[in-house]
Design a protein around this motif. Sequence first.
Motif, PDB file in Angstrom:
ATOM      1  N   ARG A  39       0.870  -1.177   0.000  1.00  0.00           N
ATOM      2  CA  ARG A  39       0.000   0.000   0.000  1.00  0.00           C
ATOM      3  C   ARG A  39       0.905   1.225   0.000  1.00  0.00           C
ATOM      4  O   ARG A  39       1.866   1.281   0.793  1.00  0.00           O
ATOM      5  CB  ARG A  39      -0.855  -0.045   1.265  1.00  0.00           C
ATOM      6  N   SER A  40       0.613   2.179  -0.864  1.00  0.00           N
ATOM      7  CA  SER A  40       1.436   3.392  -0.892  1.00  0.00           C
ATOM      8  C   SER A  40       1.086   4.264   0.318  1.00  0.00           C
ATOM      9  O   SER A  40       0.025   4.079   0.935  1.00  0.00           O
ATOM     10  CB  SER A  40       1.171   4.171  -2.188  1.00  0.00           C
ATOM     11  N   PRO A  41       1.964   5.208   0.669  1.00  0.00           N
ATOM     12  CA  PRO A  41       1.638   6.100   1.790  1.00  0.00           C
ATOM     13  C   PRO A  41       0.314   6.847   1.569  1.00  0.00           C
ATOM     14  O   PRO A  41      -0.368   7.206   2.522  1.00  0.00           O
ATOM     15  CB  PRO A  41       2.821   7.079   1.820  1.00  0.00           C
ATOM     16  N   ASP A  42      -0.079   7.039   0.292  1.00  0.00           N
ATOM     17  CA  ASP A  42      -1.356   7.702  -0.012  1.00  0.00           C
ATOM     18  C   ASP A  42      -2.539   6.738   0.022  1.00  0.00           C
ATOM     19  O   ASP A  42      -3.681   7.140  -0.227  1.00  0.00           O
ATOM     20  CB  ASP A  42      -1.316   8.325  -1.418  1.00  0.00           C
ATOM     21  N   GLY A  43      -2.269   5.459   0.247  1.00  0.00           N
ATOM     22  CA  GLY A  43      -3.370   4.496   0.354  1.00  0.00           C
ATOM     23  C   GLY A  43      -3.704   3.763  -0.928  1.00  0.00           C
ATOM     24  O   GLY A  43      -4.694   3.032  -0.968  1.00  0.00           O
ATOM     25  N   VAL A 103       1.942  -0.859 -14.964  1.00  0.00           N
ATOM     26  CA  VAL A 103       0.978   0.245 -14.915  1.00  0.00           C
ATOM     27  C   VAL A 103       1.510   1.318 -13.956  1.00  0.00           C
ATOM     28  O   VAL A 103       2.340   1.018 -13.091  1.00  0.00           O
ATOM     29  CB  VAL A 103      -0.419  -0.244 -14.444  1.00  0.00           C
ATOM     30  N   PRO A 104       1.028   2.554 -14.092  1.00  0.00           N
ATOM     31  CA  PRO A 104       1.499   3.607 -13.193  1.00  0.00           C
ATOM     32  C   PRO A 104       1.141   3.305 -11.736  1.00  0.00           C
ATOM     33  O   PRO A 104       0.199   2.543 -11.470  1.00  0.00           O
ATOM     34  CB  PRO A 104       0.745   4.861 -13.676  1.00  0.00           C
ATOM     35  N   PRO A 105       1.906   3.894 -10.770  1.00  0.00           N
ATOM     36  CA  PRO A 105       1.699   3.583  -9.355  1.00  0.00           C
ATOM     37  C   PRO A 105       0.281   3.854  -8.869  1.00  0.00           C
ATOM     38  O   PRO A 105      -0.183   3.227  -7.917  1.00  0.00           O
ATOM     39  CB  PRO A 105       2.691   4.497  -8.621  1.00  0.00           C
ATOM     40  N   GLU A 106      -0.444   4.778  -9.535  1.00  0.00           N
ATOM     41  CA  GLU A 106      -1.792   5.107  -9.054  1.00  0.00           C
ATOM     42  C   GLU A 106      -2.826   4.057  -9.445  1.00  0.00           C
ATOM     43  O   GLU A 106      -3.986   4.121  -9.021  1.00  0.00           O
ATOM     44  CB  GLU A 106      -2.224   6.511  -9.507  1.00  0.00           C
TER      45      GLU A 106
END
Length: 209
Positions: A39-43, A103-106
Amino acid sequence: MSDSTDRFHSYVPREGHGLPHDPFNAIIGPRPIGWISSRSPDGVLNLAPYSFFTAFNYVPPLIGFSSLGRKDTMRNIEATGEFVWNLATRPLAEAMNQSCAVVPPEVDEFQLAKLTPLASQVVAPPRVAQSPVSMECKCTQILPLLGLDGTPSPSHLVLGEVVAVHIDRSLLKDGIYDTAAGQPILRGGGPGDYFFIEAAQRFRMFRPE
Ligand SMILES: Cc1cc2nc3c(=O)[nH]c(=O)nc-3n(C[C@H](O)[C@H](O)[C@H](O)COP(=O)(O)O)c2cc1C
C-alpha cells in the motif's frame, strides 16, 4: 577423470550463455511465487508477483523477494515497512498474471485483476481475499544486491518477518497443512512456463539417523 567437454554445455555468464534463451531461470526452478500486496503512503493498493522469492528463516519466520529495479512494490515497502504475501494458486493463475501488468503507481492491481482486498489484522496492506493463504509481513531489511568486487546490480532483496498467517481451513487435514491441496503454482523458465503442485508428485524421504 573423463573429458566432460562433449557432455556439458559450459559457459561463463559474464561472457554469455550461447543458447537461444538464458537457462538460469529454468534451471533454478520452478520457483514459488511471491504474490505481494502493498500500500502506498497515499493508500493506493498494489499487487504484483515476484518469483525470485522464497522463505529464508524459520524462527523468526522471514520471507523475501528480489526486485529488479525500484518497482512500486519495493517503493511502497520502503515507505511503509509493510507487505503481505499471498499464495498464488492454479485457479488464481490468470489473475496473478494480470497483476504483473506494467501500470502507473496510481493504478490498483486488485481492481485490474478483479480481486477483492481483505483487511489484514496487523499491517495496513490488505490480503487477496480469493487466496487461501496469506502472510502479513513487516520489512526487516532491504539489501542492495552486489556482484563480484561489490559491483552494484539494479536489484534489491526485500526481506520481512511474518507477523500474522491466515490459512483457509480446507487446507488443514487433521491440523496438518496440505501443500498440494492449495494447488500452488510455480514459475518455470521460459516466457510462459508454469508448474503446479499436486498430490501425485509427492514422495517421502526421511533424514538419515
Ligand atoms: C510470475 C512472475 C514472476 C515475476 N518475478 C519477478 C521478480 O522476481 N523480480 C522482479 O523484479 N519482477 C518480477 N516480475 C515482474 C513484476 O511482477 C512486474 O515488473 C510488475 O509490474 C511489478 O509491479 P509493481 O511495480 O507494482 O511492483 C514477475 C512477473 C511474473 C508474472
